[in-house]
Design a protein around this motif. Sequence first.
Motif, short mmCIF file in Angstrom:
data_model
loop_
_atom_site.label_atom_id
_atom_site.label_comp_id
_atom_site.label_asym_id
_atom_site.label_seq_id
_atom_site.Cartn_x
_atom_site.Cartn_y
_atom_site.Cartn_z
N GLY A 44 4.66 5.55 6.22
CA GLY A 44 4.43 6.39 5.04
C GLY A 44 4.61 5.77 3.66
N ALA A 45 5.77 5.19 3.41
CA ALA A 45 6.02 4.66 2.08
C ALA A 45 5.04 3.53 1.76
N PHE A 46 4.78 2.72 2.77
CA PHE A 46 3.83 1.62 2.61
C PHE A 46 2.43 2.16 2.30
N VAL A 47 2.03 3.20 3.04
CA VAL A 47 0.70 3.78 2.84
C VAL A 47 0.59 4.34 1.42
N LEU A 48 1.65 4.99 0.98
CA LEU A 48 1.64 5.58 -0.37
C LEU A 48 1.46 4.49 -1.44
N VAL A 49 2.22 3.41 -1.30
CA VAL A 49 2.11 2.32 -2.27
C VAL A 49 0.70 1.71 -2.22
N TYR A 50 0.19 1.58 -1.00
CA TYR A 50 -1.16 1.04 -0.83
C TYR A 50 -2.19 1.93 -1.54
N LEU A 51 -2.08 3.26 -1.33
CA LEU A 51 -3.03 4.18 -1.97
C LEU A 51 -2.92 4.08 -3.49
N ALA A 52 -1.70 3.97 -3.99
CA ALA A 52 -1.51 3.84 -5.44
C ALA A 52 -2.15 2.54 -5.93
N CYS A 53 -1.99 1.47 -5.17
CA CYS A 53 -2.57 0.19 -5.58
C CYS A 53 -4.10 0.26 -5.61
#
Length: 465
Positions: free
Chosen positions: A52-61
Amino acid sequence: MTQSNPSAANGDTSSRGLWSSRLAFILAVTGSSVGLGNVWKFPYITGENGGGAFVLVYLACIAVIGIPILMAEVFLGRNGRHNPITSMRLVAERNLASPLWRVSAIVGMIAAFVILSFYSVIGGWAAAYIGHGATGDFVGGNPDTINAMFGNLLASPGELLLWHSLFMALVVLVVSRGLKKGLERSVTILMPALFVLLLVAVGYATTTGHFGEAVTFLFRPDFGKLSINGVLIALGHAFFTLSLGMAIMMAYGSYLGRDVSIGRTAVIVGVTDTLVALLAGLAIFPVVFANNLEAGAGPGLIFQTLPLAFGQMPMGSLFGTLFFVLLVFAAWTSAISLLEPVVEWVEEKTTLGRSGSAMLVGFLCWALGIVSILSLNLWSDVTPLAMFERFEGKTFFDLMDYFTANVMLPLSGMLTALFVGWCVARESLKQDVGLDGKLFGVWYGLTRYVTPVAVAVVFVYNLLS
Ligand code: TRP
């Protein structure tokens, strides 16, 4: 597709030829961006970095850095109307900036060469799995047999070399002929088909009883599980998956008609690419949890999970074979875009001509790919940078993947953002990018400040930690 010869172009729109339509451009860019990055890499790095946290950062990037840089690259191409390096020099001249900015295109080209060398090896894995699917090897498989199938492939340098060679030959073939109309047409059919088959796989995944668990894993952020290195990986992947940081989008943008909105097109491509990656995640993680597999299994993840799913669903051999056919195709259209800029450059600098250049670059890339192949078996214990804790256990293959995606692409992208944000006249951007007042302001601010600062901060933090 890009039929005319960029090296012979004189900057005159009418003589270079343009994309036949906005859709053709979107398809070509999607063909480059949707590839192994979405289906192979995204799930495995998500698994390795805790979900989750990784996916969120990825989406933000993707939203805050990827899509704005995609727009900046397309702008540079359309404004320069030449090959990426010349385009950058021309835009720099027009704006009285230093021609040295084209260094970003050069860094990108080196990255492209290295990426293609291992990309072709992974493309070869997918090709090998077409055979496994077609001969019914997935049917009734359990985690042990499917694991053994993958292990056997990695353990045999000869077989890997065969598939790697075949894949690279396919790529060289297309690039040496120039990108033919046929490709444009096939992208129209095969990309949607891949999308549909991913939906079939997701459909199966909902029947495993572990779909909810996968959704939680992917979408409920737990920042405790995310390291700063994970943030760098998410940032690097945003560049990798959108094919940014190596001038591809400049090359494609140079054939784009004036009337097309760069902004809207970039958003469509960014959203499509992200959807494909998320679908792949939703297809894979339910199978991982249902079979007690390891989410952080690494680069082999999709090859150890999807065959299980295909082995259990009705008509699984058919769907499985089709799926890997389409994956190879998606990898192929991306690999073409990796070879293209280097070949273009060699063609201009030498007398080898189009096919000679394609063969030379393809051959060198193929040779470098052998290093990746050996990293998987005979050299699997060779970890050249093991003296640094972060690179412990990383083979040549892992290191090439790490440095290109996480260092070279973001660096080159940061230079592009700085150049467009600070050196190009605001008025010329405003005219060209095709965003309305407010949105333009947002994009301009992101390009000028947010992207360069974000990349720099992530880099510095990583060096310090
Ligand atoms: N974007 C492709 C993928 O997701 C890979 C790729 C193609 C690429 N061209 C590129 C990555 C240029 C970086 C730069 O598989």
